[in-house]
Enzyme design. Structure first.
Site, PDB file in Angstrom:
ATOM      1  N   TRP A  81       0.803  -1.237   0.000  1.00 17.06           N
ATOM      2  CA  TRP A  81       0.000   0.000   0.000  1.00 17.06           C
ATOM      3  C   TRP A  81       0.827   1.274   0.000  1.00 17.06           C
ATOM      4  O   TRP A  81       0.264   2.362   0.014  1.00 17.06           O
ATOM      5  CB  TRP A  81      -0.934   0.001   1.227  1.00 17.06           C
ATOM      6  CG  TRP A  81      -0.269  -0.454   2.501  1.00 17.06           C
ATOM      7  CD1 TRP A  81      -0.367  -1.702   3.062  1.00 17.06           C
ATOM      8  CD2 TRP A  81       0.601   0.290   3.349  1.00 17.06           C
ATOM      9  NE1 TRP A  81       0.390  -1.778   4.207  1.00 17.06           N
ATOM     10  CE2 TRP A  81       0.995  -0.563   4.411  1.00 17.06           C
ATOM     11  CE3 TRP A  81       1.099   1.595   3.345  1.00 17.06           C
ATOM     12  CZ2 TRP A  81       1.861  -0.158   5.433  1.00 17.06           C
ATOM     13  CZ3 TRP A  81       1.967   1.996   4.355  1.00 17.06           C
ATOM     14  CH2 TRP A  81       2.331   1.127   5.387  1.00 17.06           C
ATOM     15  N   ASN A  82       2.145   1.174   0.034  1.00 19.47           N
ATOM     16  CA  ASN A  82       2.916   2.420   0.183  1.00 19.47           C
ATOM     17  C   ASN A  82       3.117   3.172  -1.135  1.00 19.47           C
ATOM     18  O   ASN A  82       3.088   4.398  -1.160  1.00 19.47           O
ATOM     19  CB  ASN A  82       4.248   2.162   0.895  1.00 19.47           C
ATOM     20  CG  ASN A  82       5.121   1.176   0.199  1.00 19.47           C
ATOM     21  OD1 ASN A  82       4.643   0.345  -0.578  1.00 19.47           O
ATOM     22  ND2 ASN A  82       6.404   1.229   0.454  1.00 19.47           N
ATOM     23  N   GLU A 126      12.096  -3.036  11.169  1.00 22.44           N
ATOM     24  CA  GLU A 126      11.678  -1.968  10.252  1.00 22.44           C
ATOM     25  C   GLU A 126      10.488  -1.222  10.862  1.00 22.44           C
ATOM     26  O   GLU A 126       9.447  -1.821  11.096  1.00 22.44           O
ATOM     27  CB  GLU A 126      11.271  -2.638   8.935  1.00 22.44           C
ATOM     28  CG  GLU A 126      10.879  -1.686   7.874  1.00 22.44           C
ATOM     29  CD  GLU A 126      10.434  -2.409   6.595  1.00 22.44           C
ATOM     30  OE1 GLU A 126       9.792  -3.460   6.682  1.00 22.44           O
ATOM     31  OE2 GLU A 126      10.741  -1.877   5.526  1.00 22.44           O
ATOM     32  N   GLY A 139       6.434  -6.623  -0.605  1.00 25.00           N
ATOM     33  CA  GLY A 139       5.741  -6.548   0.679  1.00 25.00           C
ATOM     34  C   GLY A 139       6.678  -6.965   1.790  1.00 25.00           C
ATOM     35  O   GLY A 139       7.901  -6.878   1.663  1.00 25.00           O
ATOM     36  N   SER A 140       6.091  -7.438   2.874  1.00 23.84           N
ATOM     37  CA  SER A 140       6.900  -7.769   4.049  1.00 23.84           C
ATOM     38  C   SER A 140       7.608  -9.116   3.850  1.00 23.84           C
ATOM     39  O   SER A 140       7.174  -9.954   3.056  1.00 23.84           O
ATOM     40  CB  SER A 140       5.996  -7.846   5.275  1.00 23.84           C
ATOM     41  OG  SER A 140       5.040  -8.861   5.087  1.00 23.84           O
ATOM     42  N   LYS A 168      -2.704  -7.789  -8.184  1.00 19.79           N
ATOM     43  CA  LYS A 168      -3.532  -7.646  -6.968  1.00 19.79           C
ATOM     44  C   LYS A 168      -2.950  -6.547  -6.079  1.00 19.79           C
ATOM     45  O   LYS A 168      -1.886  -6.713  -5.508  1.00 19.79           O
ATOM     46  CB  LYS A 168      -3.578  -8.960  -6.180  1.00 19.79           C
ATOM     47  CG  LYS A 168      -4.681  -8.946  -5.128  1.00 19.79           C
ATOM     48  CD  LYS A 168      -4.449  -9.908  -3.994  1.00 19.79           C
ATOM     49  CE  LYS A 168      -3.458  -9.407  -3.002  1.00 19.79           C
ATOM     50  NZ  LYS A 168      -3.860  -8.210  -2.236  1.00 19.79           N
ATOM     51  N   PRO A 169      -3.664  -5.424  -5.941  1.00 20.17           N
ATOM     52  CA  PRO A 169      -3.189  -4.384  -5.024  1.00 20.17           C
ATOM     53  C   PRO A 169      -3.519  -4.742  -3.580  1.00 20.17           C
ATOM     54  O   PRO A 169      -4.276  -5.683  -3.314  1.00 20.17           O
ATOM     55  CB  PRO A 169      -3.982  -3.144  -5.460  1.00 20.17           C
ATOM     56  CG  PRO A 169      -5.229  -3.680  -6.090  1.00 20.17           C
ATOM     57  CD  PRO A 169      -4.901  -5.046  -6.649  1.00 20.17           C
ATOM     58  N   GLU A 200      10.504  -8.549  -3.493  1.00 24.10           N
ATOM     59  CA  GLU A 200      11.104  -7.296  -3.017  1.00 24.10           C
ATOM     60  C   GLU A 200      10.532  -7.056  -1.634  1.00 24.10           C
ATOM     61  O   GLU A 200       9.346  -6.746  -1.505  1.00 24.10           O
ATOM     62  CB  GLU A 200      10.763  -6.156  -3.963  1.00 24.10           C
ATOM     63  CG  GLU A 200      11.380  -6.347  -5.337  1.00 24.10           C
ATOM     64  CD  GLU A 200      10.903  -5.293  -6.315  1.00 24.10           C
ATOM     65  OE1 GLU A 200      10.845  -4.118  -5.932  1.00 24.10           O
ATOM     66  OE2 GLU A 200      10.571  -5.663  -7.436  1.00 24.10           O
ATOM     67  N   LEU A 201      11.374  -7.205  -0.634  1.00 20.23           N
ATOM     68  CA  LEU A 201      10.868  -7.262   0.737  1.00 20.23           C
ATOM     69  C   LEU A 201      11.289  -6.026   1.534  1.00 20.23           C
ATOM     70  O   LEU A 201      11.565  -4.976   0.957  1.00 20.23           O
ATOM     71  CB  LEU A 201      11.316  -8.581   1.371  1.00 20.23           C
ATOM     72  CG  LEU A 201      10.954  -9.817   0.511  1.00 20.23           C
ATOM     73  CD1 LEU A 201      11.482 -11.095   1.108  1.00 20.23           C
ATOM     74  CD2 LEU A 201       9.450  -9.901   0.273  1.00 20.23           C
ATOM     75  N   CYS A 213      10.262   1.348   1.490  1.00 27.26           N
ATOM     76  CA  CYS A 213      11.102   0.189   1.831  1.00 27.26           C
ATOM     77  C   CYS A 213      12.547   0.616   2.011  1.00 27.26           C
ATOM     78  O   CYS A 213      13.231   0.167   2.922  1.00 27.26           O
ATOM     79  CB  CYS A 213      10.979  -0.880   0.756  1.00 27.26           C
ATOM     80  SG  CYS A 213      11.352  -0.277  -0.892  1.00 27.26           S
TER      81      CYS A 213
HETATM   82  P1  NAD Z   1       2.296  -7.225   3.268  1.00 26.96           P
HETATM   83  O1  NAD Z   1       3.331  -8.255   3.088  1.00 26.96           O
HETATM   84  O2  NAD Z   1       1.380  -7.300   4.421  1.00 26.96           O
HETATM   85  O3  NAD Z   1       1.310  -7.193   1.984  1.00 26.96           O
HETATM   86  C1  NAD Z   1       1.801  -7.067   0.675  1.00 26.96           C
HETATM   87  C2  NAD Z   1       0.759  -7.605  -0.289  1.00 26.96           C
HETATM   88  O4  NAD Z   1       0.609  -9.013  -0.084  1.00 26.96           O
HETATM   89  C3  NAD Z   1      -0.630  -7.006  -0.139  1.00 26.96           C
HETATM   90  O5  NAD Z   1      -1.228  -6.899  -1.414  1.00 26.96           O
HETATM   91  C4  NAD Z   1      -1.354  -8.069   0.686  1.00 26.96           C
HETATM   92  O6  NAD Z   1      -2.757  -8.019   0.531  1.00 26.96           O
HETATM   93  C5  NAD Z   1      -0.776  -9.344   0.104  1.00 26.96           C
HETATM   94  N1  NAD Z   1      -0.831 -10.524   0.971  1.00 26.96           N
HETATM   95  C6  NAD Z   1      -1.044 -10.597   2.286  1.00 26.96           C
HETATM   96  N2  NAD Z   1      -0.963 -11.888   2.697  1.00 26.96           N
HETATM   97  C7  NAD Z   1      -0.684 -12.629   1.605  1.00 26.96           C
HETATM   98  C8  NAD Z   1      -0.452 -14.024   1.389  1.00 26.96           C
HETATM   99  N3  NAD Z   1      -0.499 -14.919   2.372  1.00 26.96           N
HETATM  100  N4  NAD Z   1      -0.148 -14.430   0.134  1.00 26.96           N
HETATM  101  C9  NAD Z   1      -0.080 -13.551  -0.890  1.00 26.96           C
HETATM  102  N5  NAD Z   1      -0.295 -12.215  -0.734  1.00 26.96           N
HETATM  103  C10 NAD Z   1      -0.589 -11.763   0.501  1.00 26.96           C
HETATM  104  O7  NAD Z   1       3.046  -5.829   3.215  1.00 26.96           O
HETATM  105  P2  NAD Z   1       2.455  -4.384   3.438  1.00 26.96           P
HETATM  106  O8  NAD Z   1       2.188  -4.188   4.888  1.00 26.96           O
HETATM  107  O9  NAD Z   1       1.333  -4.169   2.469  1.00 26.96           O
HETATM  108  O10 NAD Z   1       3.691  -3.464   2.954  1.00 26.96           O
HETATM  109  C11 NAD Z   1       4.736  -3.097   3.794  1.00 26.96           C
HETATM  110  C12 NAD Z   1       5.961  -3.948   3.586  1.00 26.96           C
HETATM  111  O11 NAD Z   1       6.338  -3.922   2.203  1.00 26.96           O
HETATM  112  C13 NAD Z   1       7.174  -3.430   4.325  1.00 26.96           C
HETATM  113  O12 NAD Z   1       7.875  -4.489   4.925  1.00 26.96           O
HETATM  114  C14 NAD Z   1       8.022  -2.792   3.243  1.00 26.96           C
HETATM  115  O13 NAD Z   1       9.382  -2.689   3.529  1.00 26.96           O
HETATM  116  C15 NAD Z   1       7.743  -3.697   2.111  1.00 26.96           C
HETATM  117  N6  NAD Z   1       8.070  -3.034   0.841  1.00 26.96           N
HETATM  118  C16 NAD Z   1       9.181  -3.466   0.138  1.00 26.96           C
HETATM  119  C17 NAD Z   1       9.553  -2.830  -1.041  1.00 26.96           C
HETATM  120  C18 NAD Z   1      10.738  -3.283  -1.837  1.00 26.96           C
HETATM  121  O14 NAD Z   1      10.814  -2.943  -3.010  1.00 26.96           O
HETATM  122  N7  NAD Z   1      11.669  -4.015  -1.286  1.00 26.96           N
HETATM  123  C19 NAD Z   1       8.803  -1.759  -1.515  1.00 26.96           C
HETATM  124  C20 NAD Z   1       7.694  -1.338  -0.770  1.00 26.96           C
HETATM  125  C21 NAD Z   1       7.333  -2.001   0.408  1.00 26.96           C
END
Ligand code: NAD
Length: 468
Positions: free
Chosen positions: A142-143, A370, A217-218, A166-167, A239-240, A273
């Protein structure tokens, strides 16, 4: 196509109801998105597979479709305000995100990895070509909903794949509008946007018809995504998170770098991130660095992203705000002092005062994990080796930076950082042509530049006798 509802023309109507989207500047619901059921993905992935046949066949048509897509994004004036409304970031940052989305489409439209001769010794001539993979699943947080989506779909589409995107359920609306904007430029089924709550993402990542899962994501979710994709042996790009350190050297000009350092930590309310998440300053400069950053934290206008005076918006969502509050409270109970901020703002919405923490014990979670919010610990060091060791003492390895006047010396220190990108007197600046990849738990695979395209292609080699 409906720009009014933001409904992508190519997405079949939802059957699983809808969910609400909250404006983080007010804390009030202001929109809805379809809550697609995991079983809906079967038909969606089938359509992506069917569309792949035509899309992969004609590189010239792809190129012009991607150029038209970039033009359409540039002309979509309603995207930035909607992005601000659901994500919270100041409107200027949303405009920059939309512009970056168009620029990325244009960049990948023109990129061509071509073919290569890999062996040309008698009796063998072997020639390498690159082929697309099939339907790609793109899952984003979501960022930076649009920028990160385009970082996935632009190279995937340019490579000849089709994409199911999927957003995050926190920010589905601007992405749906983007889908509508792109619908006239891209053939049906080439890019499908699906919105919904879990387990939709989990099902998409493990869907047997998907050939590449590209996820941002995370780290915890990234592990689950990789495990899901393993069932069908789909390729994964992850990309975490990051816990980037900025190491200030003893010859740094504090006033000259303070603005850049501050915004490297607080842009997008710290929800980046590769934001600066820890600062290491020489003990003799520590108080000056704290004061320079705290002054900016106290005087920067915080407010709704739609207000042109706001430079920092709200945290995007309630669970993330609770996380930021928890880490800050824990740091204070560990002995930290807030030189600025340290608390939630007393107004509706998810606002947290930009916070500079000092006297933070090195084991406090705001340092070791983080924070992903508007909170920055500034830690003193006596010996440079100590600072480099502390900077590397994290499971993450996304980015890092070194700040000083002697650039060669700063570059030598940067060489010692265990991360994917190290900046000198800067942080989090990326060109579209640059590879972006994390070390350690920050990721798997490479995005950006030709490497981003290769990540969406497979090598195909023709090995034949060389003609005499
Ligand atoms: P998140 O991991 O909770 O969610 C990311 C996405 O995954 C969302 O679309 C979510 O709905 C989906 N999701 C949730 N559970 C899932 C599952 N079991 N299987 C598949 N998809 C699932 O992350 P967040 O809270 O939305 O974003 C913040 C994190 O993203 C932070 O850790 C940040 O550092 C990281 N991030 C990394 C980068 C990068 O390029 N390295 C860039 C931006 C954000």
């Amino acid at each position: 196509m409906s720009l009014a509802t933001g409904r992508p023309a190519h997405a079949p109507a939802g059957r699983g109801g809808s969910f609400t989207v909250v404006d983080p500047a007010t804390g009030e619901a202001f929109g809805e998105a379809p809550d697609r059921r995991p079983e809906d993905l079967d038909a969606i992935v089938d359509r992506a597979h069917a569309a792949w046949r035509g899309w992969r066949a004609d590189p010239a048509a792809r190129r012009s479709a991607l150029r038209a897509a970039a033009d359409a994004v540039d002309g979509a004036a309603a995207l930035a305000p909607l992005l601000t409304r659901e994500q919270g970031k100041p409107l200027t940052e949303s405009h920059a995100e939309v512009a970056r989305t168009a620029a990325r489409l244009r960049y990948f439209a023109e990129l061509d990895v071509g073919t290569q001769t890999v062996v040309d010794d008698r009796p063998v001539h072997s020639r390498l070509r690159w082929r697309s993979l099939g339907p790609v699943a793109a899952i984003v947080p979501w960022n930076f909903p649009l920028q990160l989506a385009s970082a996935k779909f632009a190279p995937a589409l340019a490579a000849g794949n089709t994409v199911v995107l999927k957003p995050s359920p926190f920010t589905p609306l601007a992405t749906r509008m983007l889908g509508s904007v792109l619908a006239d430029a891209l053939p049906e089924g080439v890019l499908t946007i699906v919105t919904g709550r879990e387990p939709l993402g989990a099902r998409l990542a493990s869907h047997p018809g998907i050939r590449h899962v590209t996820f941002t994501g995370s780290a915890a979710t990234g592990r689950a995504v990789a495990a899901g994709a393993a069932a069908s042996l789909a390729r994964v790009t992850l990309e975490l998170g990051g816990n980037d350190a900025a190491v200030l050297l003893d010859d740094v000009d504090v006033e000259a770098v303070a603005d850049r350092l501050f915004w490297a930590a607080f842009r997008n309310c710290g929800q980046v991130c590769m934001a600066v998440k820890r600062v290491y300053a020489p003990s003799r400069l520590h108080a000056r660095v704290v004061e320079a950053l705290a002054h900016r934290a106290r005087t920067t206008t915080v407010g709704s992203g739609l207000d042109p005076l706001s430079r920092i918006g709200p945290v995007n969502n309630a669970p993330q705000l609770a996380r930021v509050e928890r880490r800050t409270a824990r740091a204070r109970s560990d002995g930290a002092r807030a030189a600025a901020g340290g608390h939630r703002l007393d107004r509706p919405g998810y606002f947290f005062a930009p916070t500079i923490l000092t006297d933070v014990p090195s084991g406090s979670p705001v340092v070791t994990e983080e924070q992903f919010g508007p909170v920055l610990p500034v830690l003193p060091y006596d010996r440079l080796d100590e600072a480099v060791r502390a900077a590397n003492d994290t499971g993450f390895g996304l980015g890092g930076s070194v700040w000083g006047t002697d650039l060669d010396r700063a570059a030598a220190v940067a060489d010692r950082l265990e991360c994917g990108t190290a900046w000198i007197n800067h942080h989090a600046e990326l060109s579209l042509a640059q590879p972006f990849a994390g070390a350690k738990d920050s990721g798997v695979g490479v995005a950006g530049g030709p490497w981003g395209l290769y990540g969406n292609l497979r090598p195909f080699v023709v090995h034949r006798p060389r003609e005499a």
